[in-house]
Design a protein around this motif. Structure first.
Motif, short mmCIF file in Angstrom:
data_model
loop_
_atom_site.label_atom_id
_atom_site.label_comp_id
_atom_site.label_asym_id
_atom_site.label_seq_id
_atom_site.Cartn_x
_atom_site.Cartn_y
_atom_site.Cartn_z
N ARG A 92 28.28 -42.92 -52.63
CA ARG A 92 29.07 -43.11 -53.85
C ARG A 92 29.29 -41.77 -54.56
N GLU A 93 28.22 -40.97 -54.61
CA GLU A 93 28.33 -39.66 -55.27
C GLU A 93 29.40 -38.81 -54.58
N LYS A 137 32.80 -40.06 -55.48
CA LYS A 137 33.12 -39.75 -56.86
C LYS A 137 33.51 -38.28 -57.00
N GLN A 178 37.10 -37.02 -58.08
CA GLN A 178 37.17 -36.28 -59.35
C GLN A 178 37.81 -34.93 -59.13
N THR A 238 37.18 -44.37 -57.85
CA THR A 238 35.81 -43.93 -57.57
C THR A 238 35.33 -44.29 -56.17
N THR A 239 35.97 -45.28 -55.54
CA THR A 239 35.50 -45.67 -54.21
C THR A 239 36.63 -45.65 -53.19
#
Lengths: 365, 513
Positions: B419-420, B423, B427, B434-435
């Motif tokens: 996930r990080e 993100k 970003q 986000t996914t």
């Protein structure tokens, strides 16, 4: 001679008199055209020659034949004929040299059959291979092996285009470049089941799709029975792979036995409900199908492998279907990753992942 | 001049500012409430009469007009009783507010004829809205004070009775802002609902579960009864990443409006909704005369788990098509039209056939029965499910109960890392997602390049399985997620292979035909 086609269709489609009566008319008047143009009194005389009994029954029949004949017309037959021509459907009638012997040998054979594709010469033996729609891996294995052998010996393989054994018999024949006939329980406007449309087209490319039903007739339950009888009539030998006691395959098999055809049944464990019919057939006059080649790894010794890993994987899968991690456990020294290997094999159609979460050899156990 | 009291209303899942204007004019004694209030709003008139009597005030013997402005938005519920009553008492000069800037204090709440204040659903979105507009103080009934005070930077004045409110406004009673004992950015409570260690013999499928959660991909588990599908689905919340503060408030607002906020605490765990298959499409999508949120909205930012998928009504299932694509639903009714968010992860479970045992010797279904059963999940729905995995039967080597090899902690760690990475990537590219599952086709082209080898492998599968364009995109997105789990910058062949093994059901269907 004048073209009788339209009269054959007319006579075949005519309701109100039985097949036996139609045949009787044919033997007296020799052609359907003559029957069409005969006067009602001639018809009544022929149909009632043996009915010496006077009385209300004969009287009422006399009337019904009369009204039947006075209202006869060719409109329906013309429509069918037009559809046949448009969709290149051919007709088999008793005066056709290919159908004549079959028609003559069986008093219950229909007057007319429709087919798409081409028929092989009459001297080629036709072997029916039929069985359950819900086939087991055992049935699939035997079907594949049996059909491969039959095709190699130059037989034509006939079946019913249904799911399971039927479709596998057709497919295996096509894969081995053999000729196959599909007997369907509806008109040639569609495949039955509809999802086998593509298979039906492939069959008609080299073999034939045959039906006793005119273009546009839907697959109703009684037509499955009619189809079964035609299939039984047409085969020289019938091989029943898997069938439950009450099933369409059993009907076909008994019909073939009644007609004096050779029927072979694939024996299986008495505990296996999916083979209860085939086992029962062995007591009713069918012979047991036997093939000792199957004991030695079936047809899988011959799968071409492109990679040594594949051979190992096929080796373990031939015993049992396995999960991915079980394959890794049993074949520890794969040179590629197991996923690579499985992807390749799946894409080339050798293995398939089934709903039990395990990899299966295609058509295998 | 009329008295204006600040208050708030609810539209959809958002609050909006509202002014309660009370005027007392010449005329026969009558009370009119205008501004599209429903029956509950209109009945406030009788409650106000009873309350003035109860509190020893006098009800004006002239004509009272109450306007709820903006007057063109329909209002429903009894939460405007308090501002109306205060407005009435101030306008009739029976109550004289003395505290500083009393006009800037907003109030909401229901009243009872005993003089007590009554709580209501939806105070949280109102408090959020009040804070957003820079309001400083909000008077609410004590019942819902905990919920309202979850919003930081807004003083919540909690009152139990109307008298307390009046005394507070007149400066005769000091009330300090209500403090909740719950910290909104409190870490998620650790789940006691089990661990993936309880799942035995399904090691093959674990990477797929992690990938589904990591990329927020929809997931369908297909397997025989008792294989562990439901168990696995119910354990998924243990590996979900925590929500951020904004998400917590968003989800809590929805639950506040639906009246499902247990104990008026914030929803800090991601929602996990598992409705029964007997539900109607209105219950799933939202609806009713007041266009209330349905299960898809209640599952927003969380998981919607549909167990026994083929048992759901066809209409119910088909109604999922739009929310699955658009991530929001619009419910239109005579009274109002509401737009609700529905960004959820769909997890479904089903048996492979009517008897449940397809693929094993126990199965007695005909191929036709199996096809009919599977056709209950229509192509468009199946197409929208990114992963369909077969869950096999587990064979125990001996009689002992074993422990699984993969713990929730391990899975969750790989989910969090993936996930990080997503993100960070999005970003950096200044995308508003986000996914991986949220990528549109231009983002897909930008972030998911395949080398020639992968492209040809995908093409081969694409042709053989007759995949749709959407299915092809979903496969690539999944491959991206597998790459993120492995920490790989580019999509390698191994990642694509994993993704290609994620459409078991569709593959078998296309092979059978």
């Amino acid at each position: 001679m004048h073209d009788q086609t339209i009269y054959w269709i007319w006579l075949n489609e005519m309701r109100g008199i039985t097949l036996r009566e139609k045949r009787k008319l044919l033997s007296s008047l020799s052609s359907p055209q003559n029957i069409y143009h005969a006067s009602p009194s001639t018809i009544i005389d022929i149909l009632e020659t043996k009915q010496g009994r006077a009385g209300s029954v004969a009287e009422s029949k006399r009337e019904s034949y009369g009204s039947l004949w006075s209202s006869r017309n060719l409109a329906n037959a013309e429509a069918i004929l037009a559809n046949n021509e448009q969709h290149s459907i051919h007709l088999l009638s008793p005066d056709h040299q290919r159908y004549q012997p079959i028609y003559a040998a069986d008093t219950k054979a229909p007057l007319v059959l429709y087919y798409k594709g081409r028929l092989s010469p009459p001297e080629t033996p036709v072997i029916g291979v039929i069985g359950s729609r819900a086939s087991t891996s055992y049935g699939n294995l035997v079907t594949k092996a049996a059909v491969a052998t039959l095709v190699e010996k130059g037989n034509t393989v006939a079946s019913g285009l249904s799911f399971g054994i039927d479709a596998l018999a057709h497919q295996t024949t096509l894969e081995n470049h053999g000729i196959t006939y599909a007997f369907i329980p509806c008109g040639l406007h569609k495949a039955q089941p509809a999802s086998h449309t593509e298979l039906m087209e492939q069959i008609a490319d080299t073999g034939a799709v045959i039906t006793p039903y005119a273009y546009g007739k839907e697959a109703l339950p009684f037509r499955f029975i009619g189809r079964n009888d035609v299939l039984a009539t047409w085969c020289d030998t019938l091989l029943v792979v898997e069938a439950r006691k009450r099933s369409g395959s059993m009907h076909t098999a008994r019909s073939a036995l009644k007609k004096g055809k050779r029927v072979l049944a694939v024996p299986n464990s008495l505990l296996e409900p999916k083979s209860s019919g085939t086992n029962l057939l062995l007591t009713e006059g069918a012979k047991a199908y036997y093939d000792d080649q199957l004991q030695f790894g079936g047809c899988y010794s011959s799968i071409p492998t492109s990679h040594p890993d594949e051979e190992d994987v096929i080796g373990v899968l031939n015993e049992n279907p396995l999960t991915t991690s079980e394959i890794v456990d049993m074949v520890p020294d794969l040179s590629l990753s197991v996923m690579e290997c499985l992807t390749d094999m799946e894409l080339s159609g050798k293995i398939v992942f089934r709903s039990d979460g395990r990899w299966h050899l295609v058509g295998g156990l | 001049m009329a008295t204006v009291i600040r208050s708030l209303g609810i539209n959809g899942i958002e609050g909006y500012p509202l002014a309660v204007e009370v005027a007392i004019i010449a005329g026969l004694q009558a009370t009119t409430i205008v501004g599209l209030g429903d029956a509950a709003v209109k009945e406030a008139k009788d409650r106000m009469e009873a309350c003035t009597e109860e509190l020893s005030f006098a009800y004006p013997s002239k004509k009272v007009v109450v306007n709820l402005s903006p007057s063109d938005i329909p209002k429903r519920g009894a939460y405007l009783d308090l501002p109306m009553l205060i407005g009435l008492l101030v306008e009739s000069k029976q109550v004289r507010p003395r505290i500083e800037d009393w006009q800037e204090i907003a109030c909401v709440g229901g009243i009872s004829t005993t003089g007590a204040l009554v709580g209501f659903n939806g105070v949280l979105p109102m408090a959020i809205q009040a804070h957003r507009m820079g309001w400083k103080k909000l008077i609410v009934p004590l019942d819902c004070a905990n919920e309202a005070s979850l919003v930081k930077g807004l003083d919540i004045i909690a009152c139990e009775t109307i008298t307390q409110v009046i005394q507070f406004l007149e400066g005769r009673l000091h009330l300090s802002p209500h403090k909740t004992d719950q910290d909104p950015i409190l870490r998620e409570r650790t789940s006691k609902e089990g661990d993936f260690l309880d799942v035995v013999g399904h090691d093959d499928i674990m990477p797929y579960l992690a990938a589904a959660v990591a990329g927020n991909h929809n997931l369908l588990l297909v397997g025989i009864p008792g294989a562990g599908k439901t168990l696995m689905a119910r354990l998924l919340p243990t590996i979900l990443p925590p929500m951020n503060e904004q998400e917590i408030l968003e989800v809590s607002s929805i639950y506040s409006i639906a009246g499902e906020l247990d104990g008026h605490e914030l929803k800090t765990n991601r929602p996990f909704r598992c409705p029964h298959y007997n539900m109607s499409s209105h219950a799933l999508i939202g609806g009713g005369p007041q266009a209330k949120p349905g299960e898809v909205t209640l599952a927003h930012r969380g998981i919607l788990f549909l167990d026994e998928l083929p048992e759901f009504g066809r209409k119910t299932l088909e109604s999922l098509r739009l929310p699955l694509e658009d991530k929001r639903v619009t419910i239109s009714r005579v009274n109002q039209t509401n737009r609700y968010p529905s960004d959820f992860m769909l997890v479904a479970a089903m048996n492979p056939c009517p008897c449940g045992y397809a693929g094993t010797s126990r199965c007695e279904c005909t191929p036709y029965a199996i096809r009919t059963y599977r056709q209950r999940i229509s192509g468009p729905i199946l197409d929208r499910i990114d992963m369909q995995k077969y869950v096999g039967r587990v064979e125990f080597k001996d009689g002992h109960l074993m422990k699984g090899n993969t713990s929730s902690k391990d899975l969750r760690n790989s989910v969090m890392e993936a996930r990080e990475r997503q993100k960070y990537r999005f970003q950096k590219g200044e995308e508003h997602i986000t996914t991986n599952s949220q990528m549109n086709s231009s983002q897909l082209r930008k972030y998911c390049t395949l080398d020639d080898d992968c492209a040809s492998l995908l093409q081969r599968t694409y042709e053989r399985d007759q995949l749709s364009v959407r299915a092809r995109y979903k496969t690539i997105k999944l491959a991206r997620t597998f790459a993120d789990i492995q920490g790989s910058a580019s999509i390698e062949r191994a990642h694509l292979i994993h993704a290609l093994f994620s459409r078991d059901l569709e593959k078998e269907i296309s092979h059978h035909a």
